[in-house]
Design a protein around this motif. Structure first.
Motif, PDB file in Angstrom:
ATOM      1  N   ILE A  14      -1.336   8.459 -35.627  1.00  0.00           N
ATOM      2  CA  ILE A  14      -1.715   8.347 -37.246  1.00  0.00           C
ATOM      3  C   ILE A  14      -2.649   6.958 -36.733  1.00  0.00           C
ATOM      4  CG2 ILE A  14      -0.766   7.080 -38.470  1.00  0.00           C
ATOM      5  CD1 ILE A  14       1.841   8.981 -38.929  1.00  0.00           C
ATOM      6  N   THR A  15      -3.327   6.696 -37.516  1.00  0.00           N
ATOM      7  CA  THR A  15      -4.298   5.124 -36.863  1.00  0.00           C
ATOM      8  C   THR A  15      -4.357   4.585 -38.141  1.00  0.00           C
ATOM      9  OG1 THR A  15      -6.268   4.951 -36.499  1.00  0.00           O
ATOM     10  CG2 THR A  15      -6.337   6.480 -37.226  1.00  0.00           C
ATOM     11  N   GLY A  16      -4.361   2.945 -37.920  1.00  0.00           N
ATOM     12  CA  GLY A  16      -4.345   1.957 -39.159  1.00  0.00           C
ATOM     13  C   GLY A  16      -3.602   2.233 -39.753  1.00  0.00           C
ATOM     14  N   MET A  17      -2.395   1.825 -39.894  1.00  0.00           N
ATOM     15  CA  MET A  17      -0.953   2.042 -40.279  1.00  0.00           C
ATOM     16  C   MET A  17      -1.223   0.222 -41.249  1.00  0.00           C
ATOM     17  SD  MET A  17       2.372   3.782 -40.519  1.00  0.00           S
ATOM     18  CE  MET A  17       1.561   5.176 -41.162  1.00  0.00           C
ATOM     19  N   SER A  18      -1.160  -0.289 -41.619  1.00  0.00           N
ATOM     20  CA  SER A  18      -0.553  -1.673 -41.650  1.00  0.00           C
ATOM     21  C   SER A  18       1.124  -1.657 -41.624  1.00  0.00           C
ATOM     22  CB  SER A  18      -0.429  -1.859 -43.101  1.00  0.00           C
ATOM     23  OG  SER A  18       0.537  -1.448 -43.833  1.00  0.00           O
ATOM     24  N   ASP A  19       1.527  -2.916 -41.513  1.00  0.00           N
ATOM     25  CA  ASP A  19       3.087  -3.650 -40.834  1.00  0.00           C
ATOM     26  C   ASP A  19       3.583  -3.102 -41.502  1.00  0.00           C
ATOM     27  OD1 ASP A  19       1.874  -4.620 -38.446  1.00  0.00           O
ATOM     28  OD2 ASP A  19       1.776  -6.515 -39.131  1.00  0.00           O
ATOM     29  N   ASP A  20       3.594  -3.495 -43.045  1.00  0.00           N
ATOM     30  CA  ASP A  20       4.246  -2.891 -44.356  1.00  0.00           C
ATOM     31  C   ASP A  20       4.630  -1.451 -44.533  1.00  0.00           C
ATOM     32  OD1 ASP A  20       4.411  -5.524 -45.245  1.00  0.00           O
ATOM     33  OD2 ASP A  20       3.359  -5.398 -46.677  1.00  0.00           O
ATOM     34  N   ILE A  21       3.814  -0.653 -43.992  1.00  0.00           N
ATOM     35  CA  ILE A  21       3.730   1.003 -43.682  1.00  0.00           C
ATOM     36  C   ILE A  21       4.741   1.241 -42.675  1.00  0.00           C
ATOM     37  CG2 ILE A  21       3.186   2.675 -44.282  1.00  0.00           C
ATOM     38  CD1 ILE A  21       0.794   2.021 -46.164  1.00  0.00           C
ATOM     39  N   ARG A  22       4.023   0.817 -41.505  1.00  0.00           N
ATOM     40  CA  ARG A  22       5.018   0.758 -39.994  1.00  0.00           C
ATOM     41  C   ARG A  22       6.626   0.548 -40.431  1.00  0.00           C
ATOM     42  NH1 ARG A  22       2.666   1.139 -35.399  1.00  0.00           N
ATOM     43  NH2 ARG A  22       0.819   1.416 -35.412  1.00  0.00           N
ATOM     44  N   ASN A  23       6.710  -0.308 -41.138  1.00  0.00           N
ATOM     45  CA  ASN A  23       8.114  -0.809 -41.535  1.00  0.00           C
ATOM     46  C   ASN A  23       8.706   0.411 -42.349  1.00  0.00           C
ATOM     47  OD1 ASN A  23      10.684  -2.555 -41.491  1.00  0.00           O
ATOM     48  ND2 ASN A  23      10.076  -3.361 -43.217  1.00  0.00           N
ATOM     49  N   VAL A  24       8.422   0.865 -43.300  1.00  0.00           N
ATOM     50  CA  VAL A  24       8.526   2.060 -43.441  1.00  0.00           C
ATOM     51  C   VAL A  24       8.811   2.809 -42.513  1.00  0.00           C
ATOM     52  CG1 VAL A  24       8.766   3.640 -45.683  1.00  0.00           C
ATOM     53  CG2 VAL A  24       7.658   1.343 -45.957  1.00  0.00           C
ATOM     54  N   PHE A  25       7.797   3.829 -41.740  1.00  0.00           N
ATOM     55  CA  PHE A  25       8.049   5.219 -40.856  1.00  0.00           C
ATOM     56  C   PHE A  25       9.719   4.321 -40.159  1.00  0.00           C
ATOM     57  CE2 PHE A  25       4.425   7.598 -40.605  1.00  0.00           C
ATOM     58  CZ  PHE A  25       4.277   7.214 -41.709  1.00  0.00           C
ATOM     59  N   ALA A  26      10.081   3.578 -39.607  1.00  0.00           N
ATOM     60  CA  ALA A  26      10.708   2.434 -38.458  1.00  0.00           C
ATOM     61  C   ALA A  26      11.411   3.484 -39.301  1.00  0.00           C
ATOM     62  CB  ALA A  26      10.630   1.152 -38.319  1.00  0.00           C
ATOM     63  N   MET A  27      11.990   2.343 -40.546  1.00  0.00           N
ATOM     64  CA  MET A  27      13.562   2.696 -41.678  1.00  0.00           C
ATOM     65  C   MET A  27      13.755   3.967 -41.578  1.00  0.00           C
ATOM     66  SD  MET A  27      13.400   0.386 -44.866  1.00  0.00           S
ATOM     67  CE  MET A  27      12.614  -0.556 -44.605  1.00  0.00           C
ATOM     68  N   THR A  28      12.857   4.797 -41.684  1.00  0.00           N
ATOM     69  CA  THR A  28      13.174   6.374 -41.870  1.00  0.00           C
ATOM     70  C   THR A  28      13.031   7.303 -40.642  1.00  0.00           C
ATOM     71  OG1 THR A  28      10.602   6.490 -42.587  1.00  0.00           O
ATOM     72  CG2 THR A  28      12.178   6.076 -44.166  1.00  0.00           C
ATOM     73  N   GLY A  29      12.746   6.823 -39.612  1.00  0.00           N
ATOM     74  CA  GLY A  29      12.699   7.746 -38.561  1.00  0.00           C
ATOM     75  C   GLY A  29      11.867   7.663 -37.786  1.00  0.00           C
ATOM     76  N   PHE A  30      10.513   7.959 -38.654  1.00  0.00           N
ATOM     77  CA  PHE A  30       9.078   8.678 -38.891  1.00  0.00           C
ATOM     78  C   PHE A  30       8.829   7.696 -37.500  1.00  0.00           C
ATOM     79  CE2 PHE A  30       7.913  11.108 -42.510  1.00  0.00           C
ATOM     80  CZ  PHE A  30       9.386  11.823 -43.378  1.00  0.00           C
ATOM     81  N   THR A  31       8.584   6.956 -37.166  1.00  0.00           N
ATOM     82  CA  THR A  31       8.253   6.014 -36.237  1.00  0.00           C
ATOM     83  C   THR A  31       8.507   7.625 -35.398  1.00  0.00           C
ATOM     84  OG1 THR A  31       8.518   4.578 -36.699  1.00  0.00           O
ATOM     85  CG2 THR A  31       7.227   3.706 -35.302  1.00  0.00           C
ATOM     86  N   ASN A  32       9.316   7.582 -34.732  1.00  0.00           N
ATOM     87  CA  ASN A  32       9.761   8.858 -33.437  1.00  0.00           C
ATOM     88  C   ASN A  32       9.106   9.686 -33.582  1.00  0.00           C
ATOM     89  OD1 ASN A  32      10.957   6.239 -32.610  1.00  0.00           O
ATOM     90  ND2 ASN A  32      13.304   7.315 -33.601  1.00  0.00           N
ATOM     91  N   LEU A  33       8.874  10.235 -35.084  1.00  0.00           N
ATOM     92  CA  LEU A  33       8.088  11.125 -35.006  1.00  0.00           C
ATOM     93  C   LEU A  33       6.684  11.958 -35.090  1.00  0.00           C
ATOM     94  CD1 LEU A  33      10.407  13.065 -39.114  1.00  0.00           C
ATOM     95  CD2 LEU A  33      11.006  13.156 -36.167  1.00  0.00           C
ATOM     96  N   PHE A  34       5.546  10.568 -35.386  1.00  0.00           N
ATOM     97  CA  PHE A  34       4.294  10.884 -34.967  1.00  0.00           C
ATOM     98  C   PHE A  34       3.752   9.835 -34.036  1.00  0.00           C
ATOM     99  CE2 PHE A  34       5.479  12.103 -39.324  1.00  0.00           C
ATOM    100  CZ  PHE A  34       4.406  12.777 -39.863  1.00  0.00           C
ATOM    101  N   GLU A  35       2.703  10.147 -33.343  1.00  0.00           N
ATOM    102  CA  GLU A  35       1.706   9.574 -32.350  1.00  0.00           C
ATOM    103  C   GLU A  35       1.360   9.094 -32.689  1.00  0.00           C
ATOM    104  OE1 GLU A  35       0.766  12.800 -29.017  1.00  0.00           O
ATOM    105  OE2 GLU A  35       1.702  13.816 -30.399  1.00  0.00           O
ATOM    106  N   PHE A  36       0.672   7.361 -32.102  1.00  0.00           N
ATOM    107  CA  PHE A  36      -0.038   6.395 -32.992  1.00  0.00           C
ATOM    108  C   PHE A  36      -0.732   6.074 -32.071  1.00  0.00           C
ATOM    109  CE2 PHE A  36       3.935   6.412 -34.581  1.00  0.00           C
ATOM    110  CZ  PHE A  36       3.472   5.910 -36.589  1.00  0.00           C
TER     111      PHE A  36
END
Lengths: 100, 140
Positions: free
Chosen positions: A77-99
């Motif tokens: 994933i590239t170029g994600m905004s802080d607000d969307i990154r926050n949604v990813f963090a909340m749902t555990g998606f940050t750990n699933l994807f490579e940035f």
């Protein structure tokens, strides 16, 4: 919401532009079909112009990830905004994807 | 100026109308000077809660309505979502395991979880054949 698929240096790019809400998800799902036939190529989800995502969009991201990983390739994933990154963090998606 | 400071919107049970919900929320939050990132959280929570009603409250293929109203008090914004579909309490839905790997992770099941994560208070009641879901978020 507008999605463009292109191949750059052997990787498949999906450029996501706009609001990926529930109303837009069905059309976006059709537009990203080439990512499900990626034949082992890495996939890059370009979120520079993605303004918003809801669970309908997260569902599509997870579907792409499962499909691409099953073929032994990576999803970046590239170029994600802080607000969307926050949604990813909340749902555990940050750990699933490579940035990138 | 609306001295009552209350706004409302009625939508049919069709997800194609979600952009109207977003426009309504933008208008209400903008007029109260709420920060864009807080607006996005509110937008997301409301979309998830309303989509859930649109998709599941009424029998498939039948028409139904969803009433959304908003009010401000004590430094908080409060949304009330009302429908006359089958009784459903979203506060009783089990929490998804967000620590699972991509392979183990089920597709879906995040909508209600997001509502509860993004808002400060979520409460539900069933009154006079209506589901009434109240979502509150501090804005000050």
């Amino acid at each position: 919401m507008n999605t463009t698929i292109k191949e750059v240096n052997g990787e498949l790019y999906a450029v996501l532009d706009g609001r990926l809400d529930t109303a837009a998800a069905a059309q976006t799902e059709k537009e990203i079909q080439p990512l499900f036939n990626s034949e082992g190529k890495n996939v890059v989800l370009d979120c520079n112009a993605l303004q918003y995502i809801s669970s309908s969009g997260l569902r599509l991201f997870l579907g792409v990830l499962k499909s691409v990983k099953a073929k032994g390739a990576h999803v970046y994933i590239t170029g994600m905004s802080d607000d969307i990154r926050n949604v990813f963090a909340m749902t555990g998606f940050t750990n699933l994807f490579e940035f990138r | 100026m609306n001295t009552l400071d209350e706004h409302s919107l009625t939508l049919p049970n069709n997800v194609e109308f979600i952009p109207q919900l977003a426009a309504f929320i933008e208008e209400v939050t903008e007029s109260h000077g709420i920060a864009p990132s807080v607006t996005m959280s509110i937008n997301l929570a409301l979309e998830e809660a309303v989509v859930n009603v649109m998709n599941y409250a009424y029998p498939e293929g039948s028409f139904g309505e969803i009433d959304i109203s908003v009010s401000f008090s004590d430094g908080s914004i409060t949304f009330t979502i009302k429908d006359s579909g089958k009784p459903f309490d979203p506060t009783k839905v089990s929490v998804p395991d967000t620590s699972l790997s991509a392979e183990e992770r089920p597709i879906g099941g995040l909508g209600i979880y997001l509502v509860r994560e993004l808002m400060d208070e979520v409460s539900y009641c069933y009154e006079n054949n209506h589901n009434i879901l109240t979502l509150k978020k501090k804005i000050q």
